[in-house]
Design a protein around this motif. Structure first.
Motif, mmCIF file in Angstrom:
data_model
loop_
_atom_site.group_PDB
_atom_site.id
_atom_site.type_symbol
_atom_site.label_atom_id
_atom_site.label_comp_id
_atom_site.label_asym_id
_atom_site.label_seq_id
_atom_site.Cartn_x
_atom_site.Cartn_y
_atom_site.Cartn_z
ATOM 1 N N ARG A 17 53.765 79.929 33.537
ATOM 2 C CA ARG A 17 53.689 81.405 33.596
ATOM 3 C C ARG A 17 52.383 81.678 34.157
ATOM 4 O O ARG A 17 50.985 81.122 33.854
ATOM 5 N N LEU A 18 52.215 82.676 35.036
ATOM 6 C CA LEU A 18 51.101 83.069 36.177
ATOM 7 C C LEU A 18 50.504 84.359 35.331
ATOM 8 O O LEU A 18 51.132 85.318 35.010
ATOM 9 N N GLU A 19 49.036 84.274 35.533
ATOM 10 C CA GLU A 19 48.397 85.332 35.441
ATOM 11 C C GLU A 19 48.190 86.125 36.726
ATOM 12 O O GLU A 19 47.870 85.570 37.773
ATOM 13 N N PRO A 20 48.309 87.519 36.836
ATOM 14 C CA PRO A 20 47.929 88.295 38.131
ATOM 15 C C PRO A 20 46.497 87.821 38.426
ATOM 16 O O PRO A 20 45.548 87.911 37.672
ATOM 17 N N PHE A 21 46.161 87.849 39.706
ATOM 18 C CA PHE A 21 44.969 87.777 40.241
ATOM 19 C C PHE A 21 44.357 89.083 40.467
ATOM 20 O O PHE A 21 44.940 90.113 40.925
ATOM 21 N N ARG A 22 42.992 89.153 39.794
ATOM 22 C CA ARG A 22 42.310 90.631 39.698
ATOM 23 C C ARG A 22 41.078 90.538 40.020
ATOM 24 O O ARG A 22 40.178 91.458 39.938
ATOM 25 N N ASP A 23 40.559 89.530 40.718
ATOM 26 C CA ASP A 23 39.273 89.309 41.177
ATOM 27 C C ASP A 23 38.727 90.169 42.326
ATOM 28 O O ASP A 23 37.619 90.101 42.746
ATOM 29 N N GLY A 24 39.832 90.687 43.157
ATOM 30 C CA GLY A 24 39.500 91.506 44.227
ATOM 31 C C GLY A 24 39.465 90.641 45.632
ATOM 32 O O GLY A 24 40.169 90.930 46.625
ATOM 33 N N GLU A 25 38.420 89.742 45.674
ATOM 34 C CA GLU A 25 38.390 89.036 46.853
ATOM 35 C C GLU A 25 38.078 87.601 46.535
ATOM 36 O O GLU A 25 37.522 87.099 45.445
ATOM 37 N N LEU A 26 38.475 86.716 47.711
ATOM 38 C CA LEU A 26 38.237 85.192 47.315
ATOM 39 C C LEU A 26 36.754 84.894 47.509
ATOM 40 O O LEU A 26 36.044 85.752 48.098
ATOM 41 N N GLU A 27 36.331 83.734 47.019
ATOM 42 C CA GLU A 27 35.038 83.310 46.973
ATOM 43 C C GLU A 27 35.175 81.945 47.622
ATOM 44 O O GLU A 27 36.048 81.194 47.343
ATOM 45 N N PRO A 28 34.119 81.580 48.470
ATOM 46 C CA PRO A 28 34.084 80.226 48.751
ATOM 47 C C PRO A 28 34.008 79.261 47.409
ATOM 48 O O PRO A 28 33.333 79.363 46.859
ATOM 49 N N ASP A 29 34.671 78.149 47.552
ATOM 50 C CA ASP A 29 34.623 77.081 47.031
ATOM 51 C C ASP A 29 35.205 77.641 45.278
ATOM 52 O O ASP A 29 34.650 77.100 44.216
ATOM 53 N N GLY A 30 36.010 78.772 45.368
ATOM 54 C CA GLY A 30 36.545 79.199 44.141
ATOM 55 C C GLY A 30 37.620 78.211 43.571
ATOM 56 O O GLY A 30 38.103 77.281 44.302
ATOM 57 N N ASP A 31 37.735 78.476 42.204
ATOM 58 C CA ASP A 31 38.753 77.656 41.729
ATOM 59 C C ASP A 31 39.768 78.700 40.870
ATOM 60 O O ASP A 31 39.595 79.369 40.148
ATOM 61 N N TYR A 32 41.025 78.544 41.450
ATOM 62 C CA TYR A 32 42.167 79.318 41.094
ATOM 63 C C TYR A 32 43.205 78.486 40.506
ATOM 64 O O TYR A 32 43.811 77.767 41.298
ATOM 65 N N ASP A 33 43.696 78.766 39.149
ATOM 66 C CA ASP A 33 44.623 77.945 38.558
ATOM 67 C C ASP A 33 45.509 78.946 37.965
ATOM 68 O O ASP A 33 45.106 79.718 36.999
#
Length: 239
Positions: free
Chosen positions: A35-51
């Protein structure tokens, strides 16, 4: 978490085993997302961790996610124009309907990934590592895979316009009902690469590097002129 498909037919006894003609078949991913959560952070970040996130119709144009990790994610209908994902890791994920020009995935890792109905141009995947990846449907223009490493990769029902595989290593790679237009195979290394079911096979450079691939008799006839030119054979009608 992705589960590995056990061969094209799904039987557990033939994972990576010989297919028709003795060529080893690619092992396909079977991605089962949690089950996925919506992405709400606005912009990607270098070396970000998205799970465990869903990116739905996000405009990621020009954003910098270099070195980021995407695990158990779904990207659906996202704009990836000039998006920087250099050295990113995309694992156990599905990308559906991505679109954009100049997406930078150089030296990235894609493992257990499904890429579906892409509309992309000038994608940079040079030096990337792809393992258990299916690219299904869509069209990719000027795909740069120079010096990439592909293992257990299936191109299915897609159109590749002038793909550049120069210096790449392909192992257990299948082309199924897809079109390769103006492919560059200069310096490529092929092992168990099945081209027989490609709907169109047009190789402009590197035809002499087809050792390790399997082609059909009709493809051999179509490639005869470029094969002859590659080995310096002149073909002339008898006077």
């Amino acid at each position: 978490m992705a589960r590995r498909a056990m061969g094209a037919g799904g039987g557990s006894g033939d994972a990576g085993g010989p297919g028709r003609g003795g060529v080893k078949r690619a092992r396909r991913p079977e991605v089962r997302l949690p089950r996925l959560e919506p992405f709400r952070d606005g912009e990607l970040e270098p070396d970000g961790d998205y799970d465990g996130l869903e990116f739905r119709e996000e405009d990621l144009t020009g954003q910098d996610g270099g070195g980021a990790r995407f695990m158990d994610c779904a990207l659906r209908g996202c704009a990836l124009d000039e998006t920087r994902l250099h050295h990113a890791r995309i694992l156990d994920s599905v990308l559906t309907g991505p679109r954009g020009v100049g997406t930078d995935l150089a030296e990235s890792t894609l493992r257990d990934v499904e890429l579906v109905d892409a509309r992309l141009g000038g994608v940079q995947l040079h030096g990337a590592v792809l393992e258990r990846v299916v690219i299904r449907g869509g069209k990719i223009d000027y795909l740069n895979m120079r010096k990439a490493k592909l293992r257990d990769v299936v191109f299915e029902g897609c159109v590749l316009v002038e793909p550049d595989f120069g210096g790449a290593r392909l192992e257990r790679v299948e082309f199924v009902d897809c079109a390769l237009k103006g492919a560059d195979l200069t310096g490529v290394t092929l092992t168990d690469v099945d081209l027989r079911r490609a709907g169109e096979l047009d190789i402009t450079r590197g035809v002499d590097r087809l050792a390790g691939a399997v082609i059909s008799p009709s493809q051999l006839l179509d490639l005869a002129p470029v094969l002859a030119a590659a080995v310096g054979v002149r073909v002339e009608a008898e006077e």
